[in-house]
Design a protein around this motif. Structure first.
Motif, PDB file in Angstrom:
ATOM      1  N   PRO A 111       8.527 -99.830  19.505  1.00 60.24           N
ATOM      2  CA  PRO A 111       8.379-101.168  19.651  1.00 60.24           C
ATOM      3  C   PRO A 111       8.158-101.583  21.044  1.00 60.24           C
ATOM      4  N   LEU A 112       9.093-101.019  22.010  1.00 62.91           N
ATOM      5  CA  LEU A 112       9.085-101.275  23.247  1.00 62.91           C
ATOM      6  C   LEU A 112       7.692-100.695  23.935  1.00 62.91           C
ATOM      7  N   ILE A 113       7.184 -99.600  23.762  1.00 66.32           N
ATOM      8  CA  ILE A 113       6.154 -99.147  24.346  1.00 66.32           C
ATOM      9  C   ILE A 113       4.993 -99.756  23.746  1.00 66.32           C
ATOM     10  N   THR A 114       5.080-100.213  22.383  1.00 67.45           N
ATOM     11  CA  THR A 114       3.826-100.934  21.848  1.00 67.45           C
ATOM     12  C   THR A 114       3.652-102.387  22.505  1.00 67.45           C
ATOM     13  N   ALA A 115       4.868-102.793  22.857  1.00 62.65           N
ATOM     14  CA  ALA A 115       4.775-104.191  23.625  1.00 62.65           C
ATOM     15  C   ALA A 115       4.547-104.181  24.985  1.00 62.65           C
ATOM     16  N   LEU A 116       5.014-103.088  25.764  1.00 59.23           N
ATOM     17  CA  LEU A 116       5.002-103.273  27.001  1.00 59.23           C
ATOM     18  C   LEU A 116       3.703-102.448  27.713  1.00 59.23           C
ATOM     19  N   TRP A 117       3.308-101.398  27.037  1.00 57.73           N
ATOM     20  CA  TRP A 117       2.253-100.582  27.603  1.00 57.73           C
ATOM     21  C   TRP A 117       0.911-101.411  27.779  1.00 57.73           C
ATOM     22  N   PRO A 118       0.425-102.049  26.591  1.00 57.13           N
ATOM     23  CA  PRO A 118      -0.691-102.881  27.063  1.00 57.13           C
ATOM     24  C   PRO A 118      -0.692-103.960  28.013  1.00 57.13           C
TER      25      PRO A 118
END
Lengths: 356, 392
Positions: free
Chosen positions: A274-281
């Motif tokens: 979830p961290l990557i999904t939220a921060l990457w964009p």
């Protein structure tokens, strides 16, 4: 109360809470694993295996083979030749007995039975991407053959090397392992291997009872046992428990597995999703916006420079125009346009030269 | 997948060394396929209960995915970070990645016991606690994304202008999706091994395995793009347009520079891994030798050679370094999944691939090369379609 005092008080309160937690944990019967998340199943069924009592008769292997309708064994169950090497579970043997001393095969004094440990937080269940494995409340770790894709990640994950695979089958190969005789547990009956054991090397009861029984044996005969109940905490605790007269490494059991349940090893990495999904964009759109803005500013700077040059070139063009006008004294529209075009070209060429 | 294209290679008018060899490999592959699905895994593999995962996981899955990372790295450089000079490299990289992932999924059909259930984890009963579930879901989604990213090329060839223009508009969104999905599954491939610390050699096991896998996938992808462009220039030089030919040196030098930096960083985080876990004592052992060879010979050396190649503008050196770096990635993935795994087992119980496993792996790679040739020959990959010149 000043700031420092306040922070001190907060710290003390934190320590008190942590301390209280410890006391509570120690107060409880140590039936489950002592780690977070594994509540333990004190009333689930468990088996206590005592290496002191096993004589290597392999009747448990025979009973398992019969109860589970497994194929004929390669060697007869009375053949002690099998003890010449260490065996592991495979697709037609859910349980095996190995000999761990140097005596002649079958005439030894140190044997241990291997089968699924029925972990409280099983690695196979945690690693299975179709949830084919499940931990039941009665203690059994079950396998759903109708779901299994055959990726064999459970076999990779199992710290006890228990699950085996039917590599020789083309159409519907399955993972195989001890079922804890789940059909018998449902009727509150002990597993076939426990029932047949002539020396009561295995004791069947609730996990809580078996831990108590294990402690009682260690306390009563301290010289006959190492002071450790294997499976009480290993990998978050298991429903098969072991007692041994020698250090457990000498009966082929690893002491370096730790007390963490398998799922805890991967929970951190999975938490990153979830961290990557939220921060990457956010980062990527940000990087894109920065790149775009730089381009925009560069373009603005260039345009500004070009118009400046044109402005500078303006008087020059005007002078030439005036000269020409004075010569011809005629207002030639075409000539004016020609001069303006020249001036613009010059300016553009100059920009290009300087731009490189 | 293979069947629809391999007859092309058999046409007698097409007799070239590549086609003949490819045809033979495809025939052998089909025979091995027959053996695999009639006799079970045991017929053509040395997999056993201690080694449930062999080279089909080590190479076809772990290396396949890492080496297909060129898709997300190139698209990120061009579309997100705005380095438009790499534009000509995007289509070949996306095609390579798309085929790479498609073949990973294709190869998995040989490895899993019941491939007809391969969609179960996504559509029937998801096991969300499993790292493999994350890998599966991301690979499935990313394969879809890559397909959509690749789609403009065949659409241009088919003259479907309107659909093609819609797809082009989606480029940025797809690129961002692709980077997110790649970050997750590239790292998850390393995370697969987190659940079995007791079976892994301490030199390769680390709770940072997901980070190691993700970082190394970046330079794997960059190196693969350089390597792939070397091959493409042999095959497609005539097809390439001015933009592609002029863009290639930019790509080669730019990517080599980036790879050198990332490999340098990777070397240091791996080194810190040894320091943090106090693994010094393992270095003078057999496993330590392999680990040191990997770190010095296949990470530090290519990093330095890339840097030298960029400084001296030596394109040949960079191309050879790309080969070394790609081999290094393969070496690393094999070390994690086969050398470090089960390191404590006696050597007689260790796994060595069956000739049939190697055969299927070669077959899968060959199918990839054939598809790349066919697609590269028939769609605008190495040149811009005349109808869309400069429309990006």
């Amino acid at each position: 109360m000043n700031r420092r005092k306040f922070l001190g008080a907060v710290g003390a309160a934190g320590l008190t809470v942590a301390g209280a937690g410890k006391v509570l944990a120690a107060d409880k019967q140590v039936t489950g694993a002592s780690i977070k998340g594994v509540k333990g199943l004190p009333d689930s069924y468990a088996v206590l295996f005592d290496c002191n009592r096993c004589i290597g008769c392999r009747q448990c292997e025979d009973a398992c083979n019969y109860e589970q309708n497994l194929p004929e064994p390669d060697v007869d169950f009375w053949d002690t030749g099998v003890f010449e090497r260490r065996r592991r579970t495979d697709w037609k043997t859910y349980t095996i007995v190995n000999q761990y001393d140097d005596k002649p095969p079958g005439a030894g004094q140190l044997y241990r039975k291997t089968q699924c440990m029925h972990c409280m937080e099983p690695a196979c269940a945690s690693s299975c991407f179709v949830r084919a494995f499940a931990k039941r409340h009665d203690g059994a770790v079950t396998y759903d053959a109708k779901m299994c894709v055959g990726c064999r990640y459970c076999m990779m994950a199992c710290p006890f090397n228990i699950p085996a695979y039917e590599y020789h089958i083309a159409s519907d190969p399955l993972v195989t392992k001890c079922t804890f005789c789940e059909h018998r547990l449902e009727k509150d009956e002990e597993p076939a291997c426990v029932e047949i054991c002539p020396t009561r090397a295995m004791e069947f009861g609730t996990r809580q009872e078996m831990l108590r029984e294990a402690r009682r044996r260690i306390v009563e005969k301290p010289d006959s046992y190492v002071e450790h109940i294997y499976g009480e905490h290993e990998m978050g605790g298991t429903n098969w428990l072991y007692l041994s007269p020698v250090p457990f490494e000498q009966v082929g059991m690893r002491m370096d597995l730790g007390t963490k349940a398998a799922g805890e090893f991967t929970s951190g990495a999975l938490g990153g999703v979830p961290l990557i999904t939220a921060l990457w964009p956010v980062f990527l759109v940000g990087a894109y916006a920065i790149a775009k803005r730089k381009e925009k500013y560069a373009k603005e700077d260039r345009d500004k420079y070009v118009s400046q040059l044109i402005a500078q070139a303006g008087p020059e063009a005007g002078r030439r125009l005036a000269e020409r006008l004075s010569k011809t004294e005629k207002l030639d529209k075409a000539a004016i346009e020609e001069e303006v075009r020249k001036a613009l070209d010059e300016a553009a060429a100059k920009t290009e030269r300087e731009g490189h | 997948m293979s069947n629809q294209h391999h007859p092309d290679t058999g046409r007698s008018s097409w007799i070239t060394p590549f086609n003949v060899v490819a045809f033979i490999i495809v025939l052998i592959g089909l025979y091995l396929t027959y053996l695999r699905f009639t006799g079970g895994l045991a017929a053509i593999t040395n997999l056993d209960d201690n080694y449930p995962w062999g080279i089909w996981i080590s190479f076809d899955l772990l290396c396949g995915v890492a080496l297909a990372a060129g898709g997300y790295t190139t698209a990120a450089a061009c579309y997100v970070f705005g380095i438009h000079k790499y534009h000509a490299a995007v289509r070949p990289a996306v095609l390579t990645a798309f085929l790479g992932y498609a073949l990973v999924v294709f190869a998995l059909h040989y490895d899993v016991g019941q491939p007809w259930r391969l969609a179960y984890p996504i559509f029937v009963q998801p096991g969300t606690t499993s790292v493999l579930y994350e890998v599966g879901l991301c690979v499935f989604l990313y394969l879809t994304v890559l397909f959509l990213e690749w789609l403009p090329a065949p659409l241009e060839a088919l003259k479907l202008k309107r659909v093609r223009n819609i797809m082009i508009k989606l480029t940025f969104v797809l690129t961002v999706f692709g980077i997110i999905l790649s970050t997750m599954h590239q790292s998850s491939l390393g995370a697969l091994y987190l659940i079995l610390p007791s079976k892994m050699h301490p030199l390769w096991f680390s709770s940072h395995l997901p980070i190691y896998f993700f970082i190394s996938s970046m330079f794997a992808g960059l190196s693969m793009v350089i390597f792939e462009s070397t091959l493409s220039h042999r095959w497609y030089h005539k097809k390439m347009d001015k933009e592609h030919l002029e863009g290639t040196p930019h790509v080669t030098f730019g990517f080599a520079k980036a790879a050198a930096w990332i490999m340098g960083g990777y070397f240091f985080i791996k080194f810190f891994g040894v320091v943090l876990n106090a693994n010094w004592a393992y270095l003078p052992t057999f496993y330590g030798m392999i680990f040191s060879l990997e770190m010095l010979g296949f990470v530090a050396l290519p990093a330095l050679l890339y840097a030298k190649g960029v400084r001296t503008r030596n394109i040949k050196l960079i191309r050879w370094t790309a080969v070394l770096a790609v081999l290094g990635i393969i070496f690393n993935r094999f070390n994690v999944s086969l050398v470090a795994y089960n390191y404590h087992l006696p050597s007689e119980d260790k796994y060595f691939p069956h000739i049939g496993e190697i055969g299927i792996t070669i077959f899968v790679v060959t199918v990839g090369l054939i598809l790349f040739k066919v697609i590269g020959n028939n769609t605008p990959i190495f040149y811009e379609h005349p109808d869309y010149k400069g429309s990006h």
